[in-house]
Write an enzyme that holds these catalytic residues in place. Structure first.
Site, PDB file in Angstrom:
ATOM      1  N   ARG A  16       0.847  -1.199   0.000  1.00  0.00           N
ATOM      2  CA  ARG A  16       0.000   0.000   0.000  1.00  0.00           C
ATOM      3  C   ARG A  16       0.880   1.246   0.000  1.00  0.00           C
ATOM      4  NH1 ARG A  16      -4.904   1.425   4.193  1.00  0.00           N
ATOM      5  NH2 ARG A  16      -3.301   1.103   5.803  1.00  0.00           N
ATOM      6  N   ASP A  36      -3.732   3.115  14.344  1.00  0.00           N
ATOM      7  CA  ASP A  36      -2.917   3.688  13.281  1.00  0.00           C
ATOM      8  C   ASP A  36      -3.467   5.066  12.951  1.00  0.00           C
ATOM      9  OD1 ASP A  36      -5.163   3.279  11.709  1.00  0.00           O
ATOM     10  OD2 ASP A  36      -4.268   1.730  10.462  1.00  0.00           O
TER      11      ASP A  36
END
Length: 524
Positions: free
Chosen positions: A166, A444
């Protein structure tokens, strides 16, 4: 330390990483340069379009399906088939790109590992270069790690997970690589460096260059990525459609353009993913800027109700109609050490979440910790085959259901939790860590975004708490000061606290917390 690499118009700053010269090779940077020259102005214009659309939302316009793309939604078409090693994706694990994490994730028993340069990574220059070196080392067959603290050696096993990467979102710059003094896109940098070094090696190993693309908001942004991918395939002399991508549907506007995004990337796309945490953040950011759309505590916004349940079902129906995989969302739970009863309760919550996903028709799911792979795999064993592409939900939610607010209380405890998580995560991010275990959850950037977005929303619209009090500046300041005191004196906590508070009390909503935070990194 490597020298500055200076092509006719592109320069990359030195890095202390031993393999920096190999990662920042002239050929790889030439691909970065070409992507920048061909697409950067288009990228910036599309970011401006997001803000223009936000102004319309602020004026009362509601998110809806596009009239000008009705023919795409009505037509019968499918995306290109997924390659063999992406047919079974029932459990995927995600995490940052440091060597130990990469090796543990590849060995975890998950079907797929998503190596994350985005929400789970703090974009410190050496960390980004080292992450690219680690992934390059994997495809070269020489990735290993010796833990200096324990003396334990780590190496990749015989049956590793399929690797997907990603890159960062289109909004983030990479200040350490410039063209004529202007920073390149972090997304294009991450994509170009990885695909240049590893595409052919991955194909030779029976896999391929696979990506998760984050934060898209429109079909036009998907078209930008399609053109960037086509350019990379041409430069690498790959057949069109070789690079495969999965798109995270983690913004509210994108949820109303899923057919269009699939269509724009139909030569390369293999699926969509329910990026649930960023989706909650986007729901507040894009749709929640009024007193009528106040959200309850984060803990009350679960995937089995309201806009989250509707978006999951709609994603499954859209994907399976088009022959694409419908991936479920992230379970943020991690093992609770030293408390067997609490650990069992956490694992039960994960199990129920995954059973709901497989029952709805998802083809796979995400976990954040290797210990959860077995729990998720057990739930997805209910699938009779490698995926559920033939399954369509009986009910396909429409616009009103996709905009339905969750009900539930707004509490002082919820506000305190947002403050604790947001400040601690931001301190860790400024210190170089992008994935942080806090209070038995893996946090996160997405979950930190929820924390500060919700506090901003409650504060600016004077949310009423469950006990009748108004969440005003006086109450926020008191709770913030008390929670800041309890956090103590840890690295980067003062800077993080100041930055977090500024974003909450600002009159204007900051698009992404990582943008001002990235500026702070550059000032060090």
């Amino acid at each position: 330390m490597s020298d500055v690499i200076d092509l006719p118009r592109v320069a990359a700053e030195p890095s202390g990483v031993r393999a920096a010269g190999e990662v920042l090779s002239t050929d790889a940077l030439e691909l970065v340069l070409e992507l920048h020259e061909r697409f950067d102005q288009r990228r910036l214009a599309l970011l401006d379009k997001r803000l223009e659309r936000q102004q319309r939302f602020d004026s009362g316009e509601l998110p809806d399906f596009r009239e000008d793309t009705q023919d795409i939604r009505d037509a019968s078409w499918t995306v290109s088939p997924a390659p063999a090693d992406l047919q079974d994706r029932r459990v995927e694990i995600t995490g940052p790109t440091n060597a130990k994490m990469v090796i543990n994730a590849l060995n975890s028993g998950a079907k797929v590992f998503m190596a994350d340069f985005e929400d789970a990574t703090s974009p410190m220059w050496d960390e980004l270069v080292q992450g690219q070196a680690n992934l390059r080392g994997y495809w070269l067959g020489r990735l290993d790690f010796s833990d200096p603290a324990s003396g334990k050696n780590y190496s990749v096993g015989d049956d590793p997970a399929v690797l997907i990467v990603r890159p960062r979102g289109l909004h983030l710059p990479e200040d350490h690589v410039t063209v004529d003094g202007q920073p390149v896109s972090g997304a294009f940098f991450d994509f170009a460096i990885y695909v240049w070094h590893n595409a052919r090696r991955a194909l030779s190993a029976g896999s391929g260059p696979y990506f998760y693309l984050p934060k898209l908001e429109s079909m036009e942004e998907a078209e930008l990525w399609s053109d960037a991918i086509a350019l990379a395939e041409a430069r690498l002399r790959l057949e069109r459609g070789t690079i495969k991508v999965t798109i995270l549907i983690e913004t509210l506007p994108a949820a109303f353009e899923m057919d269009e995004i699939l269509y724009a990337l139909r030569q390369n796309i293999v699926g969509l993913n329910c990026g649930r945490w960023d989706y909650i953040f986007s729901f507040i950011k894009r749709f929640g800027r009024s007193a009528e759309r106040l959200t309850p505590d984060r803990s009350a916004m679960t995937m089995d109700r309201a806009f989250l349940a509707a978006y999951s079902l709609r994603l499954i129906a859209t994907c399976h109609r088009r022959g694409a995989h419908a991936m479920g969302g992230m379970s943020a739970f991690i093992p609770v050490k030293g408390d067997e009863e609490a650990n069992k309760a956490a694992m039960d919550k994960v199990r129920q979440d995954k059973l709901r996903e497989v029952g709805n028709g998802h083809d796979g799911t995400w976990v954040a910790h290797p210990a959860l792979v077995a729990v998720a795999l057990e739930a997805f064993e209910a699938m009779p085959e490698a995926n559920q592409l033939s399954k369509t939900p009986q009910h396909i939610p429409g616009r009103d259901e996709m905009l339905e607010l969750h009900s539930g209380p707004r509490t002082e405890a919820g506000a305190r939790e947002n403050i604790r998580i947001g400040v601690q995560y931001l301190a860790a991010w400024l210190g170089g860590r992008g994935a942080v275990p806090l209070y038995n959850l893996m946090e996160d950037a997405a979950t930190a975004e929820i924390s500060r977005a919700q506090l901003w929303q409650w504060l600016h619209f004077g949310a009423e708490l469950g006990d009748g009090r108004t969440f005003d500046r006086e109450l926020f300041d008191r709770l913030f000061d008390e929670e800041r005191e309890l956090l103590g004196d840890v690295p980067d906590i003062d800077e993080a606290a100041d930055l977090f508070r500024d974003m909450v009390v600002s009159d204007e909503f900051v698009e992404f917390l990582t943008l001002p935070a990235y500026e702070r990194l550059g000032e060090r």
